[in-house]
Design an enzyme around this catalytic site. Structure first.
Site, mmCIF file in Angstrom:
data_model
loop_
_atom_site.group_PDB
_atom_site.id
_atom_site.type_symbol
_atom_site.label_atom_id
_atom_site.label_comp_id
_atom_site.label_asym_id
_atom_site.label_seq_id
_atom_site.Cartn_x
_atom_site.Cartn_y
_atom_site.Cartn_z
ATOM 1 N N GLU A 159 -1.866 -1.278 -6.433
ATOM 2 C CA GLU A 159 -0.911 -2.289 -6.921
ATOM 3 C C GLU A 159 -0.383 -1.921 -8.314
ATOM 4 O O GLU A 159 -0.300 -2.759 -9.208
ATOM 5 C CB GLU A 159 -1.563 -3.674 -6.949
ATOM 6 C CG GLU A 159 -1.893 -4.212 -5.572
ATOM 7 C CD GLU A 159 -2.453 -5.615 -5.602
ATOM 8 O OE1 GLU A 159 -2.062 -6.422 -4.752
ATOM 9 O OE2 GLU A 159 -3.296 -5.902 -6.465
ATOM 10 N N GLU A 235 -2.856 -5.586 2.286
ATOM 11 C CA GLU A 235 -3.734 -6.700 1.945
ATOM 12 C C GLU A 235 -3.105 -7.980 2.474
ATOM 13 O O GLU A 235 -2.157 -8.505 1.893
ATOM 14 C CB GLU A 235 -3.938 -6.817 0.423
ATOM 15 C CG GLU A 235 -4.758 -5.717 -0.189
ATOM 16 C CD GLU A 235 -5.089 -5.991 -1.652
ATOM 17 O OE1 GLU A 235 -4.957 -7.159 -2.098
ATOM 18 O OE2 GLU A 235 -5.462 -5.032 -2.355
#
Length: 583
Positions: A159, A235
């Site tokens: 991320e 995710e």
């Protein structure tokens, strides 16, 4: 030529055939090794074909140059176990993982260098990453599917677009992985926003996105940047984590299964974050910091399809039904038998040992002009005690800690005078008698920030201590990692109340070992150890009211419980019950 696992247009291919990845996250470092097979079998019994895991750098290199790949850190055994069960494996290695894990997986000793810049093309940081990769990646190389192993893909950073835009740094990590023999499919994962996808992706590397809802909207954004590659939610946030001092998060099974259906209808692959959350054992919980510091609780139950103690939830069955309907196939195996749970009843902790009475056994003190933070003393986790003598007399003055990370108990001549918390940085009024007084400040590291711009999170006292505007210099400092509660001289608990930080010890007998949960009603805040294993933190602030004790941590016969209480308890007893209470 395609690799064993690769992409062909907008499709994932495994050994020349199309495959849809239905993955679930299980972190080996949050589950005791004795239960890895049980949790992986339950993943397979839910209809999943892949397991995903992060790799926390700070667990594997707790001190610089000292590596650990045993017990909870035995990543090779975990991956091999998954492969033996016929599961594919996605690995998301460090340097940074977030994961609501201490410092996002970065080791605290990095901060011994005040000038270091994290997660960018800073040579001091890159040198540490390279030394770690030199040890970690050769362990993963033979486990890749290109070498006949179960690893099908690996992530570059994590991320990153939520943190920075140094794409040279991402490319450096990519080349570092490839030069050390990583030749499976590489990918990045980011939020489905323009800035995140611009800052976190690498040309020629598969991009994936992370979200918990609005699947169509999220995939549409990904298509803008990557129109001709497979869609994957790396995710899928089907639950959420908890902070101390807030409510336990839950999300309905119907809502979760509907979003899964939406993703499958778009021909996307998915990774459930989390499938099984597990536990933040020891001091390894992380913290968030947006408007204020928010430490994560010990449980990482995450309201996931498998509960913290590995039981299938309503969410598990709802997801399994969606997968079974979509694939038209029954799960590849049956659910294992439930693991036994047992209530062992009340346990009285009949012995005590005060922290201040055992400092010499627990720590080697150092002299410092200023109350330096932990990292400057070679410490990453636990507690740290600062002591100094203040001259007197002084009329009432304001004692200010500038700044405390994260929670400080303050004592004057041995008497407790107050607590200072990072989220409530108040001053404490004090009077110093004519002969002066001993000032003691015990600071707890409650978990380094794991996400966002405040990662560089020093612990202890970060600058200084003042009486009004006068800084106090000349300190004796005791690093107190307290990773083990041994080497203490215990004495019987007496009728009078024990105030101040104290270890309490008691034993109970187990004819048979089973999972259990320790309740700490009547206790305030501290840590629990079972047979020398550091379970983690408790706090009356909630929401968590019990700590999970996996059965393999117990032994037939006598078992030892140690509770390190920071404040006081009127009645030093705990209860071992057969059900969790997460608030």
């Amino acid at each position: 030529m395609l690799r064993a696992f690769d992409v062909a247009g907008n499709t994932f291919m495994l050994n020349g055939s199309p495959i849809r990845l239905i993955a679930g996250a299980i972190h080996y470092f949050r589950v005791i090794p004795e239960y890895w097979k049980d949790r992986l079998l339950k993943l397979k019994a839910g209809g999943f074909n892949t397991v995903e895991t992060y790799v926390p750098w700070n667990l594997h290199e707790p001190e610089e140059g000292q590596f650990n790949f045993e017990g909870l850190a035995d990543i090779v055994r975990f991956i091999e176990t998954a492969g033996e069960l016929g599961l594919h494996v996605i690995v998301r290695p460090s340097p940074y993982i977030c994961a609501e894990w201490e410092f996002g997986g970065l080791p605290g000793w990095l901060l011994a260098n005040s000038d270091i810049r994290l997660r960018c093309m800073d040579q001091a940081f890159l040198d540490k990453v390279d030394a770690y990769y030199d040890v970690l990646l050769p362990k993963l190389k033979p486990l890749q599917c290109t070498n006949g192993g179960p690893i099908i893909a690996m992530q570059i950073e994590n991320e990153y677009g939520s943190y920075g835009n140094d794409t040279d740094y991402l490319t450096y990590l990519q080349k570092g992985m490839e030069s050390r023999g990583i030749d499976v499919l590489l990918f990045t994962s980011d939020g489905p926003e323009d800035s995140m996808l611009q800052g976190g992706t690498v040309p020629g590397v598969l991009a994936t996105v992370n979200f918990g809802s609005r699947a169509e909207e999220s995939f549409d954004k990904l298509r803008e940047y990557q129109p001709d590659m497979p869609l994957m939610c790396m995710e899928y946030w089907n639950g959420w984590f908890d902070h101390w001092r807030e409510e336990h998060h839950v999300r309905g099974a119907q809502d979760v299964s509907q979003v899964l259906q939406d993703m499958l209808d778009q021909n996307a692959s998915v990774n459930f974050y989390m499938f099984h959350g597990g536990t933040n054992f020891g001091y390894y919980n992380g913290a968030n910091h947006s408007h204020e510091y928010e430490p994560t609780i010990t449980s990482y139950d995450y309201d996931s399809p498998l509960s913290e103690d590995g039981e299938p939830t309503e969410k598990f069955y709802a997801i399994r039904d969606v997968i079974r309907t979509f694939t038209g196939q029954e799960p590849a195996c049956e659910l294992p038998e439930p693991l036994p749970k047992r209530s062992y009843g009340e346990v009285r902790l009949s012995e005590k040992a005060s922290l201040f009475g055992h400092l010499e056994q627990l720590s080697e003190p150092v002299k410092r002009t200023c109350p330096d933070p932990m990292e400057k003393l070679g410490q990453s986790l636990g507690f740290i005690l600062y002591t100094t003598h203040v001259s007197g007399p002084r009329p009432e003055m304001e004692l200010t800690i500038q700044d405390v990370h994260d929670r400080a108990l303050v004592f004057l001549d041995g008497a407790y005078i107050g607590v200072v918390e990072r989220w409530n940085p108040k001053s404490i009024p004090v009077r110093i008698p004519a002969g002066g007084a001993k000032l003691e400040i015990l600071v707890e590291n409650m978990g380094r920030v794991n996400y966002g711009p405040y990662l560089k999170d020093y612990k202890g006292i970060t600058e200084g201590v003042r009486l009004n505007n006068q800084f106090l210099f000349g300190w004796t400092v005791y690093p107190l990692p307290l990773s083990k509660a041994d080497a203490l001289n215990y004495e019987p608990v007496t009728a009078e109340s024990q105030n101040g930080p104290t270890f309490y010890r008691g034993t109970f007998e187990a004819q048979e070992t089973a999972d259990t949960f320790i309740r700490l009603d009547g206790w305030v805040k501290g840590n629990v150890y079972i047979n020398g294993f550091h379970l983690g933190r408790y706090w009356e602030a909630g929401p968590q009211k019990t700590l999970y004790i996996p059965g393999p941590l117990l032994r037939q016969g006598v078992n030892e419980i140690v509770v390190f209480e920071l404040h006081q308890t009127a009645d030093p007893k705990v209860s071992l019950v057969d059900k969790p209470d997460l608030g």
